[in-house]
Design a protein around this motif. Structure first.
Motif, PDB file in Angstrom:
ATOM      1  N   THR A  44       0.828  -1.201   0.000  1.00 37.25           N
ATOM      2  CA  THR A  44       0.000   0.000   0.000  1.00 37.25           C
ATOM      3  C   THR A  44       0.866   1.255   0.000  1.00 37.25           C
ATOM      4  N   PRO A  45       0.430   2.306  -0.695  1.00 38.06           N
ATOM      5  CA  PRO A  45       1.212   3.562  -0.661  1.00 38.06           C
ATOM      6  C   PRO A  45       0.990   4.371   0.602  1.00 38.06           C
ATOM      7  N   LEU A  46      -0.005   4.010   1.402  1.00 37.89           N
ATOM      8  CA  LEU A  46      -0.305   4.744   2.638  1.00 37.89           C
ATOM      9  C   LEU A  46       0.360   4.030   3.805  1.00 37.89           C
ATOM     10  N   HIS A  47       1.256   4.710   4.484  1.00 40.24           N
ATOM     11  CA  HIS A  47       2.030   4.073   5.553  1.00 40.24           C
ATOM     12  C   HIS A  47       1.861   4.746   6.906  1.00 40.24           C
ATOM     13  N   ASP A  48       1.048   5.780   6.989  1.00 36.78           N
ATOM     14  CA  ASP A  48       0.858   6.463   8.270  1.00 36.78           C
ATOM     15  C   ASP A  48      -0.066   5.656   9.164  1.00 36.78           C
ATOM     16  N   ALA A  49       0.215   5.663  10.476  1.00 36.61           N
ATOM     17  CA  ALA A  49      -0.621   4.961  11.457  1.00 36.61           C
ATOM     18  C   ALA A  49      -1.814   5.843  11.830  1.00 36.61           C
ATOM     19  N   GLN A  50      -3.000   5.435  11.385  1.00 33.80           N
ATOM     20  CA  GLN A  50      -4.214   6.189  11.698  1.00 33.80           C
ATOM     21  C   GLN A  50      -4.706   5.832  13.097  1.00 33.80           C
ATOM     22  N   SER A  51      -5.719   6.570  13.550  1.00 30.57           N
ATOM     23  CA  SER A  51      -6.221   6.371  14.913  1.00 30.57           C
ATOM     24  C   SER A  51      -6.806   4.986  15.113  1.00 30.57           C
ATOM     25  N   GLU A  52      -7.450   4.416  14.087  1.00 26.77           N
ATOM     26  CA  GLU A  52      -8.021   3.072  14.215  1.00 26.77           C
ATOM     27  C   GLU A  52      -6.925   2.032  14.390  1.00 26.77           C
ATOM     28  N   LEU A  53      -5.780   2.243  13.745  1.00 24.04           N
ATOM     29  CA  LEU A  53      -4.654   1.328  13.925  1.00 24.04           C
ATOM     30  C   LEU A  53      -4.057   1.468  15.315  1.00 24.04           C
ATOM     31  N   LEU A  54      -3.866   2.692  15.757  1.00 25.00           N
ATOM     32  CA  LEU A  54      -3.250   2.919  17.061  1.00 25.00           C
ATOM     33  C   LEU A  54      -4.102   2.384  18.193  1.00 25.00           C
ATOM     34  N   ALA A  55      -5.423   2.357  17.983  1.00 29.73           N
ATOM     35  CA  ALA A  55      -6.317   1.878  19.038  1.00 29.73           C
ATOM     36  C   ALA A  55      -6.212   0.372  19.238  1.00 29.73           C
ATOM     37  N   ARG A  56      -5.547  -0.332  18.316  1.00 31.04           N
ATOM     38  CA  ARG A  56      -5.460  -1.804  18.405  1.00 31.04           C
ATOM     39  C   ARG A  56      -4.097  -2.265  18.902  1.00 31.04           C
ATOM     40  N   THR A  57      -3.353  -1.395  19.552  1.00 31.44           N
ATOM     41  CA  THR A  57      -2.002  -1.770  19.990  1.00 31.44           C
ATOM     42  C   THR A  57      -1.870  -1.944  21.493  1.00 31.44           C
ATOM     43  N   THR A  58      -2.812  -1.426  22.255  1.00 33.04           N
ATOM     44  CA  THR A  58      -2.749  -1.553  23.719  1.00 33.04           C
ATOM     45  C   THR A  58      -4.113  -1.942  24.260  1.00 33.04           C
ATOM     46  N   PRO A  59      -4.239  -3.121  24.852  1.00 35.32           N
ATOM     47  CA  PRO A  59      -5.534  -3.528  25.402  1.00 35.32           C
ATOM     48  C   PRO A  59      -5.877  -2.744  26.659  1.00 35.32           C
ATOM     49  N   SER A  60      -7.168  -2.515  26.859  1.00 42.27           N
ATOM     50  CA  SER A  60      -7.644  -1.829  28.055  1.00 42.27           C
ATOM     51  C   SER A  60      -8.559  -2.771  28.818  1.00 42.27           C
ATOM     52  N   VAL A  61      -9.017  -2.309  29.974  1.00 44.18           N
ATOM     53  CA  VAL A  61      -9.911  -3.132  30.789  1.00 44.18           C
ATOM     54  C   VAL A  61     -11.213  -3.412  30.054  1.00 44.18           C
ATOM     55  N   TRP A  62     -11.615  -2.481  29.195  1.00 42.79           N
ATOM     56  CA  TRP A  62     -12.872  -2.673  28.463  1.00 42.79           C
ATOM     57  C   TRP A  62     -12.738  -3.795  27.442  1.00 42.79           C
ATOM     58  N   GLY A  99       2.537  -3.746  11.812  1.00 39.62           N
ATOM     59  CA  GLY A  99       3.780  -3.661  12.569  1.00 39.62           C
ATOM     60  C   GLY A  99       4.915  -4.401  11.899  1.00 39.62           C
ATOM     61  N   LEU A 100       4.625  -5.590  11.377  1.00 35.35           N
ATOM     62  CA  LEU A 100       5.662  -6.352  10.676  1.00 35.35           C
ATOM     63  C   LEU A 100       6.094  -5.649   9.399  1.00 35.35           C
ATOM     64  N   ALA A 101       5.126  -5.143   8.634  1.00 31.02           N
ATOM     65  CA  ALA A 101       5.445  -4.513   7.358  1.00 31.02           C
ATOM     66  C   ALA A 101       6.283  -3.261   7.533  1.00 31.02           C
ATOM     67  N   ASN A 102       6.101  -2.564   8.646  1.00 30.82           N
ATOM     68  CA  ASN A 102       6.830  -1.314   8.878  1.00 30.82           C
ATOM     69  C   ASN A 102       7.963  -1.460   9.879  1.00 30.82           C
ATOM     70  N   GLY A 103       8.233  -2.696  10.299  1.00 30.05           N
ATOM     71  CA  GLY A 103       9.327  -2.930  11.226  1.00 30.05           C
ATOM     72  C   GLY A 103       9.095  -2.390  12.622  1.00 30.05           C
ATOM     73  N   ASN A 104       7.825  -2.219  12.993  1.00 30.86           N
ATOM     74  CA  ASN A 104       7.493  -1.705  14.328  1.00 30.86           C
ATOM     75  C   ASN A 104       7.082  -2.880  15.207  1.00 30.86           C
ATOM     76  N   LEU A 105       8.033  -3.414  15.948  1.00 28.64           N
ATOM     77  CA  LEU A 105       7.761  -4.596  16.766  1.00 28.64           C
ATOM     78  C   LEU A 105       6.859  -4.291  17.949  1.00 28.64           C
ATOM     79  N   LEU A 106       6.839  -3.035  18.411  1.00 29.64           N
ATOM     80  CA  LEU A 106       5.948  -2.670  19.512  1.00 29.64           C
ATOM     81  C   LEU A 106       4.484  -2.771  19.079  1.00 29.64           C
ATOM     82  N   TYR A 107       4.180  -2.301  17.863  1.00 27.55           N
ATOM     83  CA  TYR A 107       2.826  -2.437  17.330  1.00 27.55           C
ATOM     84  C   TYR A 107       2.468  -3.914  17.176  1.00 27.55           C
ATOM     85  N   PHE A 108       3.431  -4.689  16.652  1.00 28.66           N
ATOM     86  CA  PHE A 108       3.194  -6.118  16.432  1.00 28.66           C
ATOM     87  C   PHE A 108       2.905  -6.833  17.747  1.00 28.66           C
TER      88      PHE A 108
END
Length: 444
Positions: A124-142, A186-195
């Motif tokens: 994909t030509p779009l590589h920026d992390a949008q808010s929907e992506l960022l919301a799936r990287t840290t689980p919450s109590v909910w 995370g894998l595609a962009n080398g971001n292991l924290l996201y992965f």
């Protein structure tokens, strides 16, 4: 009829009514049909496999363009719930074969999902992390509550005679697809924290769906699988018990950690909001670090620097917010040796300016020009028919807008009716004499 008898009769009526209303066995489907249906949905080959791949591509596109509607559509067609419920059912009825089958297929589905999403985010030509992506990287109590309650709803719906739209709703609520797509990002962009964070969220969701399935199956008293070889049956039972303990124990610990972290962050936000409420000092960056043996509140301030005694007093009230064994780190000023996120500073300042502008627009009164000079003598000479006048600047407001306008209003009375040309003449003279842009002349 005695009072005690009447009370027992009332409670008996209430008990029977509650049992009838909340009885899960009234419309329960045949156990064999339920087991066959879940076993079939646990398989990933042919149509199920291709449906999963297409759903992953759709979810990845939705996350990439930050479209919630597209993500929901992908979750509706996702078949990921099948093997997860199969694992829970296998544990509940001591079916070791179903348990292995569900685990194997879930592992295959997970690997294919991550590979598919990784492929998409590589091309994909779009590589920026949008808010929907960022919301799936840290689980919450909910996320824990939603996964557990969603799993309960899913297995209850799966055991009914008449199928409903609960299962698609559960697939949306538990959100199994987006974390897998985020892991691929995370894998595609080398971001292991996201992965790692996305897989952690996916693992939490899967575990609690399995746990809720296991609890409902046992609550409905599904018959456990029996074997002719009793020795083999005991061996299977031990394996099932071991797997259940291995599954439940870390999930309970992880849930506790997530709940404790959420409580800590909520207390920390309240503490910062109340304790650092100063007129000349602004908190522009806050970070909350939560670890098992280390908790830290890291703040960056700009404006008037706080004295050490003031910070010490603030630290002393931290126990009031249940912030025990928590370190408060306060950085002040723009020291070059400090690591500063200037984007956060800019966002905080802009937010404060916007808030102050909004407050001024609503609360600050509109200033009006000084009252006009006395024109009585001049009017008597220039317009002898003028009997009286009143002049004052007035603020005009529109009900459909927050904008205001100030205009000089002059009310005058004449001994005879004046012509339109004379009115214009008076109005132009007043505008020049009062040095204003416009005059509203009202003739009485």
């Amino acid at each position: 009829m005695t009072k005690k008898f009447r009370e027992s009769r009332i409670w008996r009526t209430v008990r029977i009514t509650v049992q009838r209303r909340f009885n899960l066995n009234s419309d329960k489907a045949d156990e064999g049909e339920v087991i066959t249906s879940i076993t079939k949905s646990s398989e990933f080959k042919g149509a199920n496999l291709w449906t999963l791949i297409f759903a992953i591509f759709i979810a990845s596109i939705g996350l990439n363009v930050n479209s919630t509607a597209v993500i929901i559509g992908a979750m509706l067609i996702s078949p990921l719930m099948g093997p997860i419920m199969g694992i829970g059912l296998g544990m509940g009825i001591s079916d070791f074969d179903l348990l292995k089958k569900g685990s194997r297929n879930l592992l295959i589905a997970t690997m294919i999902s991550i590979a598919t999403s990784t492929l998409y985010f590589l091309i994909t030509p779009l590589h920026d992390a949008q808010s929907e992506l960022l919301a799936r990287t840290t689980p919450s109590v909910w996320d824990v509550f939603i996964a557990f309650l969603g799993g309960l709803a899913g297995i209850v719906a799966a055991t009914r005679q008449e199928k409903s739209n609960v299962i698609p709703g559960v697939a949306i609520a538990t959100a199994l697809m987006p974390p897998l797509c985020t892991a691929g990002y995370g894998l595609a962009n080398g971001n292991l924290l996201y992965f790692a964070g996305a897989l952690y969220l996916y693992f939490i969701n899967s575990i609690f769906i399995c746990l809720s399935t296991f609890l409902i199956v046992r609550f409905l008293r599904f018959r456990k699988r029996h074997f002719e070889d009793k020795k083999y049956e005991r061996k299977v039972s031990r394996y099932i018990l071991l797997i259940t303990v291995i599954t439940v124990t870390p999930s309970v610990y992880l849930a506790y950690r997530i709940v404790d972290k959420s409580i800590f962050e909520n207390n920390a936000r309240n503490f910062v909001r109340d304790a650092f409420n100063f007129n000349n000092t602004q908190v522009v960056s806050r970070n909350f670090l939560y670890q098992p043996k280390r908790r830290e509140i890291n703040l960056l301030l700009i404006g008037a620097e706080l004295a050490d005694t003031a910070i010490a007093r603030i630290r002393a009230i931290m126990p009031q917010y249940h912030l025990y064994n928590t370190q408060l780190v306060v950085r002040q000023g723009l020291n070059a040796k400090q690591e500063i996120d200037f984007s956060q500073i800019k966002a905080s300042i802009l937010e404060d300016v916007f808030r102050q502008d909004s407050s001024r627009q609503v609360n600050v009164p509109v200033t009006t020009p000084p009252p006009p000079p006395d024109l009585t003598g001049e009017l008597k000479v220039l317009f002898p028919n003028c009997q009286y006048y009143a002049a004052s600047p007035m603020v005009f407001r529109r009900p459909d807008s927050s904008n205001t306008d100030t205009c000089m209003v002059v009310m005058a009375g004449f001994s005879r009716k004046i012509k339109p040309a004379e009115k214009i003449k008076v109005q132009n003279w007043l505008k020049t004499r009062l040095s204003v842009d416009s005059v509203k002349l009202v003739i009485q």
